[in-house]
Design an enzyme around this catalytic site. Structure first.
Site, PDB file in Angstrom:
ATOM      1  N   LYS A 266       0.860  -1.183   0.000  1.00 54.65           N
ATOM      2  CA  LYS A 266       0.000   0.000   0.000  1.00 54.65           C
ATOM      3  C   LYS A 266       0.912   1.253   0.000  1.00 54.65           C
ATOM      4  O   LYS A 266       1.858   1.317   0.761  1.00 54.65           O
ATOM      5  CB  LYS A 266      -0.904   0.000   1.237  1.00 54.65           C
ATOM      6  CG  LYS A 266      -2.067   0.964   1.172  1.00 54.65           C
ATOM      7  CD  LYS A 266      -3.111   0.649   2.243  1.00 54.65           C
ATOM      8  CE  LYS A 266      -4.315   1.586   2.109  1.00 54.65           C
ATOM      9  NZ  LYS A 266      -5.369   1.270   3.104  1.00 54.65           N
ATOM     10  N   GLU A 364     -19.041  -5.648  10.365  1.00 56.24           N
ATOM     11  CA  GLU A 364     -20.030  -4.874  11.128  1.00 56.24           C
ATOM     12  C   GLU A 364     -21.075  -5.769  11.774  1.00 56.24           C
ATOM     13  O   GLU A 364     -21.486  -5.534  12.915  1.00 56.24           O
ATOM     14  CB  GLU A 364     -20.698  -3.842  10.218  1.00 56.24           C
ATOM     15  CG  GLU A 364     -19.816  -2.671   9.809  1.00 56.24           C
ATOM     16  CD  GLU A 364     -18.906  -2.977   8.628  1.00 56.24           C
ATOM     17  OE1 GLU A 364     -18.968  -4.087   8.061  1.00 56.24           O
ATOM     18  OE2 GLU A 364     -18.105  -2.074   8.276  1.00 56.24           O
ATOM     19  N   ARG A 392     -25.031  -2.274   7.618  1.00 56.28           N
ATOM     20  CA  ARG A 392     -24.635  -3.688   7.443  1.00 56.28           C
ATOM     21  C   ARG A 392     -25.084  -4.521   8.643  1.00 56.28           C
ATOM     22  O   ARG A 392     -25.154  -5.746   8.552  1.00 56.28           O
ATOM     23  CB  ARG A 392     -23.096  -3.794   7.322  1.00 56.28           C
ATOM     24  CG  ARG A 392     -22.537  -3.555   5.954  1.00 56.28           C
ATOM     25  CD  ARG A 392     -22.522  -4.826   5.121  1.00 56.28           C
ATOM     26  NE  ARG A 392     -22.207  -4.586   3.722  1.00 56.28           N
ATOM     27  CZ  ARG A 392     -20.979  -4.664   3.217  1.00 56.28           C
ATOM     28  NH1 ARG A 392     -19.946  -4.948   3.989  1.00 56.28           N
ATOM     29  NH2 ARG A 392     -20.770  -4.438   1.927  1.00 56.28           N
TER      30      ARG A 392
HETATM   31  C1  LIG Z   1     -18.624  -2.148   4.798  1.00 58.10           C
HETATM   32  C2  LIG Z   1     -17.442  -1.224   4.909  1.00 58.10           C
HETATM   33  N1  LIG Z   1     -16.848  -1.079   6.107  1.00 58.10           N
HETATM   34  C3  LIG Z   1     -15.794  -0.241   6.243  1.00 58.10           C
HETATM   35  C4  LIG Z   1     -15.324   0.480   5.160  1.00 58.10           C
HETATM   36  C5  LIG Z   1     -14.194   1.486   5.338  1.00 58.10           C
HETATM   37  N2  LIG Z   1     -12.995   1.079   4.594  1.00 58.10           N
HETATM   38  C6  LIG Z   1     -12.693   1.611   3.423  1.00 58.10           C
HETATM   39  S1  LIG Z   1     -11.284   1.001   2.794  1.00 58.10           S
HETATM   40  C7  LIG Z   1     -11.058  -0.002   4.147  1.00 58.10           C
HETATM   41  C8  LIG Z   1      -9.881  -0.900   4.238  1.00 58.10           C
HETATM   42  C9  LIG Z   1      -9.897  -1.854   3.090  1.00 58.10           C
HETATM   43  O1  LIG Z   1      -8.747  -2.696   3.177  1.00 58.10           O
HETATM   44  P1  LIG Z   1      -8.339  -3.508   1.897  1.00 58.10           P
HETATM   45  O2  LIG Z   1      -9.549  -4.125   1.309  1.00 58.10           O
HETATM   46  O3  LIG Z   1      -7.246  -4.403   2.305  1.00 58.10           O
HETATM   47  O4  LIG Z   1      -7.834  -2.395   0.860  1.00 58.10           O
HETATM   48  P2  LIG Z   1      -6.465  -1.567   0.904  1.00 58.10           P
HETATM   49  O5  LIG Z   1      -6.839  -0.211   1.443  1.00 58.10           O
HETATM   50  O6  LIG Z   1      -5.505  -2.299   1.771  1.00 58.10           O
HETATM   51  O7  LIG Z   1      -6.013  -1.504  -0.514  1.00 58.10           O
HETATM   52  C10 LIG Z   1     -12.086   0.173   5.043  1.00 58.10           C
HETATM   53  C11 LIG Z   1     -12.188  -0.515   6.352  1.00 58.10           C
HETATM   54  C12 LIG Z   1     -15.991   0.302   3.935  1.00 58.10           C
HETATM   55  N3  LIG Z   1     -15.615   1.006   2.822  1.00 58.10           N
HETATM   56  N4  LIG Z   1     -17.024  -0.550   3.829  1.00 58.10           N
END
Ligand SMILES: Cc1ncc(C[n+]2csc(CCOP(=O)(O)OP(=O)(O)O)c2C)c(N)n1
Ligand SMILES: CC(=O)[C@@H](O)[C@H](O)COP(=O)(O)O
Ligand SMILES: [Mg+2]
Length: 622
Positions: A266, A364, A392
């Protein structure tokens, strides 16, 4: 933000001679493989130039530059479909699909959407924003292609964080029972927004890093997904075209459900973001080259631990201050977040009370019923969750918490319009879906001090309770320093023309309008239960009522007042001011409020128009 860091962002347009020739994936597909690393370099340069100007998601996009290029290079997009999970990593995708220049309009009113949007481009196969939907959506498309006898490849790109949500496993489980031509690509950078202490899947998916348990090797990860009837390939370096292209070619040409495990970084390609992937998950918009005080990272700027001056405390900082203080006094308190430690500002809590802090990853539904379990066992759980992500966990809230009358407090953050994240992240419906539950306690603070008061009041309440507050700075209204004890409503101004009943953070606007139109102004403070003694007093004083809320007009606080008047057989007229019954697209929160007529001018104009159109018996009282 430090000057030297700011200077690392490109302040003048970078030279992108090759990228400038690529206005579609068809053009990309004319290149030789040996040219792709230069495309990657120029995309990174363009991201470094654009995102500081517009603000937005940063680290995730840097981490999928090579993957994005490889996918559009080998697939026949848009006929083949790519579904980007969450979609915050889609900026390279948008750059390569004809939106390179438009990146400078990212997240602005009428500008590029913050996430993939079907109405924006045929290359955006599915609208995302909430995580862990990509496998289900791509599977639906793949099964449809089978039914329609189409030669279509459907790809879900899902991060290790998004892979921690139950919905992802529901989809994997189903996909494995089909022969759908589906490719799931796990973009594994060992990060969510925070470091990813996610579930088993993530742990296994990152076992190549499990140096403490060498027996967890690639085969372990493979076995997890092969047990679900996927053909597993990987892990491979997601930044190395020499590995990526042949692996993708192979899996794209194999029938049935395929699982490709990539290891990525990242923030790749920008040293500060590689060093601090949490802080560089998203960037604030740099207003000017001289900007030095605003932190570059939205994550950093949400945290009380960055010590913003009192006047600039955000609502979530007030939550942070309260929850740490309460935890100090009450050992029963546990705090739960579904992967939003920074956004909900539980950073300080996680450091002060690590044994009572639970980041359950992006889960969630689990977070809510975990809270129920804690409550049954005599703990006092506080669930910190964005309004939009609480959606959710609705059944869990009803079935596991409200029905059992369990003592759980939800700190509902990002309630109302959230600005640049747009409609997928708007928290406009929580009053509607919580208010209908028996015995719910629902509070809507107007500023920082009220937020802390209401959290304390709700925490003492022996049953399900929610305090909803918006994104952004909270302010401290002097008029609220002497508020009456909760749960009483607060009469702020006695006027003559009508009663304006405020619920939540639009009180500054309400104060202006009440003065301009000589309205009685009440800060109602609670949506459930309503302060009936105040309502009876207003019923007698004013035939015209106006309600004001940062929530959908349908089903929110105004609807609660309508139901009250109906139950009382009252003939008071009621104008409900809130978010109109339509989707509000991305823009600044101020622009969104103005679009909804919820800035002071808009509120006044709506009241005047209503007066002008009202039947005579509801004309202004004098
Ligand atoms: C249902 C839901 N919960 C929380 C989020 C907030 N959120 C956005 S990106 C993220 C992290 C995602 O991690 P990953 O899928 O590994 O992607 P990366 O940022 O590492 O590329 C979160 C928790 C969301 N978008 N949707
Ligand atoms: C993509 C995603 O869902 C999160 O990054 C979200 O955009 C955070 O929102 P805040 O900036 O309000 O914390
Ligand atoms: Mg990740």
């Amino acid at each position: 933000m430090s000057n030297e860091l700011r200077d690392q962002f490109l302040t003048t347009p970078p030279a992108i001679p090759l990228l400038e020739t690529l206005d579609s994936p068809e053009a990309l597909r004319q290149l030789l493989p040996a040219q792709l690393p230069q495309v990657a370099e120029e995309i990174r340069q363009w991201l470094l130039y654009c995102v500081p100007k517009t603000g937005g998601h940063f680290g995730a996009g840097l981490g999928v530059v090579e993957l994005t290029i490889a996918l559009h290079y080998l697939l026949n997009t848009p006929d083949d479909a790519i579904v980007w999970d969450v979609g915050h990593q889609c900026y390279p995708h948008k750059i390569l699909t004809g939106r390179r220049q438009a990146m400078l309009s990212m997240r602005q009113k009428q500008g590029l959407a913050p996430f993939p949007s079907r109405s924006e481009s045929p290359y955006d196969a599915f609208g995302t924003g909430h995580s862990s939907t990509s496998i289900s959506a791509a599977l639906g498309m793949a099964l449809a292609a089978g039914l329609q006898q189409q030669e279509k490849r459907c790809v879900a790109v899902i991060g290790d964080g998004a892979m921690t949500a139950g919905m992802a496993f529901e989809a994997l489980n189903h996909a494995g029972h089909t022969q759908a031509n589906l490719l799931v690509i796990l973009n594994d950078n060992d990060m969510s927004i925070s470091p990813n202490e996610g579930g088993l899947a993530t742990y296994l998916a990152t076992n190549h890093r499990a140096t403490t348990e060498p027996q967890l090797d690639g085969r372990t990860t493979a076995s997890l997904f092969e047990a679900l009837n996927f053909t597993y390939t990987g892990p491979i370096d997601g930044h190395d075209f020499a590995q990526l292209l042949p692996a993708l070619k192979q899996v794209l040409n194999q029938p049935g459900p395929q699982f490709l495990h990539l290891i990525t970084q990242k923030g790749r390609g920008f040293a500060p973001a590689e060093a601090d992937p949490v802080g560089f998950h998203a960037l604030n918009k740099l207003e000017s080259p001289s900007q030095t005080d605003a932190s570059v990272s939205t994550q950093a700027s949400t945290q009380a631990s960055t010590q913003p001056s009192a006047r600039r405390l955000r609502f979530c900082n007030h939550f942070a201050r309260w929850v740490c203080q309460q935890a100090q006094e009450d050992l029963r308190l546990v705090a739960i977040t579904p992967a939003m430690r920074e956004g909900s500002d539980l950073v300080a809590f996680s450091q002060k009370f690590p044994e009572r802090y639970f980041d359950v990853a992006i889960a969630e539904q689990h977070a809510a019923t975990l809270a129920a379990g804690f409550a049954v066992a005599g703990c006092k759980p506080v669930l910190a969750i964005y309004s939009t992500f609480l959606q959710r966990a609705y059944d869990q809230w009803i079935h596991d918490i409200a029905l059992q009358k369990l003592d759980v407090l939800i700190a509902v953050d990002r309630a109302g319009l959230v600005g640049e994240d747009g409609a997928t992240h708007a928290g406009c419906y929580d009053l509607a879906f919580l208010r209908c539950l028996p015995e719910m306690l629902l509070l809507t603070p107007a500023d920082g001090q009220e937020t802390e008061r209401m959290l304390a009041f709700a925490y003492q309440h022996p049953g399900p309770a929610a305090v909803r507050y918006p994104r952004g700075t909270a302010g401290e209204l002097p008029q609220l320093q002497q508020a009456p004890p909760l749960p009483q409503a607060h009469l702020l101004r006695q006027g003559s023309q009508a009663a304006l009943l405020n619920f939540g953070p639009l009180l500054p606007q309400a104060l202006i309008v009440a003065e301009a139109l000589d309205l009685t102004l009440v800060d109602m403070r609670l949506v459930k239960p309503l302060d009936h003694s105040m309502l009876k007093r207003l019923q007698a004083q004013h035939s015209l009522w106006i309600s004001l809320e940062d929530h959908a007009q349908v089903g929110g606080a105004g609807s609660a007042l309508a139901e009250y008047l109906q139950q009382e057989h009252a003939d008071n007229a009621l104008l409900i001011l809130g978010i109109p019954d339509r989707w509000i697209e991305h823009a600044s929160r101020e622009e969104q409020l103005a679009e909804c007529g919820l800035d002071a001018a808009g509120i006044e104009a709506q009241i005047r128009a209503w007066w002008a159109s009202s039947p005579c018996q509801h004309k202004r009282e004098k």
